[in-house]
Scaffold this active site. Structure first.
Site, PDB file in Angstrom:
ATOM      1  N   CYS A  39       0.722  -1.331   0.170  1.00 60.60           N
ATOM      2  CA  CYS A  39       0.004  -0.166   0.092  1.00 60.60           C
ATOM      3  C   CYS A  39       0.692   1.070  -0.036  1.00 60.60           C
ATOM      4  O   CYS A  39       1.710   1.453   0.980  1.00 60.60           O
ATOM      5  CB  CYS A  39      -1.032  -0.211   1.585  1.00 60.60           C
ATOM      6  SG  CYS A  39      -1.858   1.621   1.647  1.00 60.60           S
ATOM      7  N   CYS A  46      -2.298  15.359   3.300  1.00 64.62           N
ATOM      8  CA  CYS A  46      -3.310  15.426   2.505  1.00 64.62           C
ATOM      9  C   CYS A  46      -4.168  16.516   2.690  1.00 64.62           C
ATOM     10  O   CYS A  46      -4.281  17.047   4.016  1.00 64.62           O
ATOM     11  CB  CYS A  46      -4.299  14.078   2.684  1.00 64.62           C
ATOM     12  SG  CYS A  46      -5.574  13.952   1.757  1.00 64.62           S
ATOM     13  N   CYS A 104     -11.002  14.419   5.429  1.00 63.70           N
ATOM     14  CA  CYS A 104     -11.898  13.553   6.009  1.00 63.70           C
ATOM     15  C   CYS A 104     -11.717  13.410   7.612  1.00 63.70           C
ATOM     16  O   CYS A 104     -10.681  13.261   8.234  1.00 63.70           O
ATOM     17  CB  CYS A 104     -11.531  12.202   5.402  1.00 63.70           C
ATOM     18  SG  CYS A 104     -11.831  11.935   3.721  1.00 63.70           S
TER      19      CYS A 104
END
Ligand code: SAH
Length: 347
Positions: free
Chosen positions: A104, A111, A115
């Site tokens: 991954c 970011c 969220c």
């Protein structure tokens, strides 16, 4: 300085010819970079010393130094914290599955999607990762473990569609037959739902799997968890998923993190079934991984099973994601965030 590992084969050839070398040198260099995954020009032993020296003055080979590596005692998972040339850091995870080894990778340093349940966004966005830096997370893990890697998920820190050009470059390079030759069918790219980029990607007709972080059965709930939903609403997103399937023939994968009392009721399951019913898709459930900065709690085992059963009764393909590496800060962005916080508190 040129980021030589981010260049396509054609660009590399152009560059090599522009410095007065023969085109076949590009074949050799490309192979050293992407098949042998060397980290220095000195290792390219079939090039002349003069060419190696010239390359050293004009270009660099992006590398990722292992700053930290945590190994799970239970399932072979390894979580890496990598340091790049400019000291920026990103996380990657190596996982063992019955079908092969998977990595991954992160697509950005930090970011900016915000969220509410995610640790990766707590410190904001620092910069995009270059294609070479996405590749290098995989190459470095291959060198470190000595293992083959057959699957890749772009599900680490960052929003890949917010770094679209580098993402596409990465996807083309990792699939190159003179490099790792990794099948697009074994690559999953996960997005929080940046609709215009999903539509652009659909036009590329790549055979990758598109994962959509959905996390809510309707617009109202989704907006509360994911600010991106205010820019692209849930109906637009569902339409984009249909288009993606029509153009590529690839089934959509919906990610749904179950948060106790927020999105895990029987009613939510029914609404979710209605929402995705007409899309060729698969739903992946994962109990939310609580981060200490937020007071979300994960749904209990019974709740997760009940949610799954309800989706199944409504004819939806659904799995519960195997939880791995929880003993090692498995959640997105936790390792980097903790490292940054430790540095801050050290002053
Ligand atoms: N930005 C991309 C990829 C990175 S996040 C995206 O949004 O898809 C990878 C996945 O982990 C996403 O589905 C994300 O919503 C989920 N995720 C992030 N934090 C989590 C947490 N604390 N618990 C469970 N899943 C989480």
């Amino acid at each position: 300085m040129k980021d030589i590992k981010s260049l396509s084969k054609e660009e590399l050839k152009e560059y090599i010819e522009s410095i007065g070398e023969k085109g076949f040198r590009a074949d050799q260099i490309f192979r050293w970079l992407h098949y042998d995954t060397v980290t220095s020009f000195d290792e390219m032993t079939n090039l002349s010393k003069a060419l190696r020296e010239k390359l050293k003055t004009e270009a660099y080979i992006a590398d990722a130094k292992i700053e930290d590596c945590q190994m799970s005692k239970t399932d072979g998972t390894r979580k890496y914290l990598f340091r790049f040339r400019d000291d920026c850091m990103a996380e990657s995870v190596f996982m063992k599955y019955s079908y092969g080894n998977s990595v991954c990778i992160s697509s950005q340093v930090g970011c900016r999607m915000g969220c509410s349940f995610c640790a990766s966004t707590l410190d904001g966005l620092e910069r995009n990762l270059a294609a070479s830096e996405m590749l290098e997370q995989i190459y470095a893990i291959k060198r470190d473990t000595g293992e083959d890697i057959s699957h890749i998920v772009v599900m680490g820190t960052g929003e890949p569609m917010d770094n679209y050009d580098n993402l596409l470059r990465f996807l083309k390079l990792i699939n190159h037959k003179e490099g790792q030759n990794l099948s697009h069918r074994n690559i999953t790219v996960s997005t929080c739902g940046i609709v215009p980029k999903i539509l652009t990607l659909a036009e590329e007709k790549l055979q990758i799997t598109l994962a959509i972080s959905l996390h809510a059965p309707n617009q109202e709930k989704r907006e509360k968890l994911m600010p991106v939903a205010k820019a692209y609403n849930i109906n637009e997103l569902m339409d984009a998923c249909r288009t993606y399937f029509d153009k590529t023939g690839r089934r959509i994968s919906f990610e749904y993190s179950l948060i106790k009392g927020e999105n895990d009721s029987e009613e939510d399951a029914k609404e979710l079934s209605e929402l995705v019913r007409s899309i060729n898709c698969h739903v992946n459930l994962i109990p939310v991984n609580p981060i200490k900065e937020r007071n979300y709690r994960e749904s209990d085992k019974m709740g997760v099973l009940a949610f799954k059963n309800s989706l199944e009764r409504n004819g939806i393909n659904v799995t519960i994601r195997r939880e791995i590496g929880r003993d090692i800060d498995g959640a997105c962005g936790q390792l980097r965030h903790r490292n940054l916080s430790d540095k801050r508190s050290e002053g």
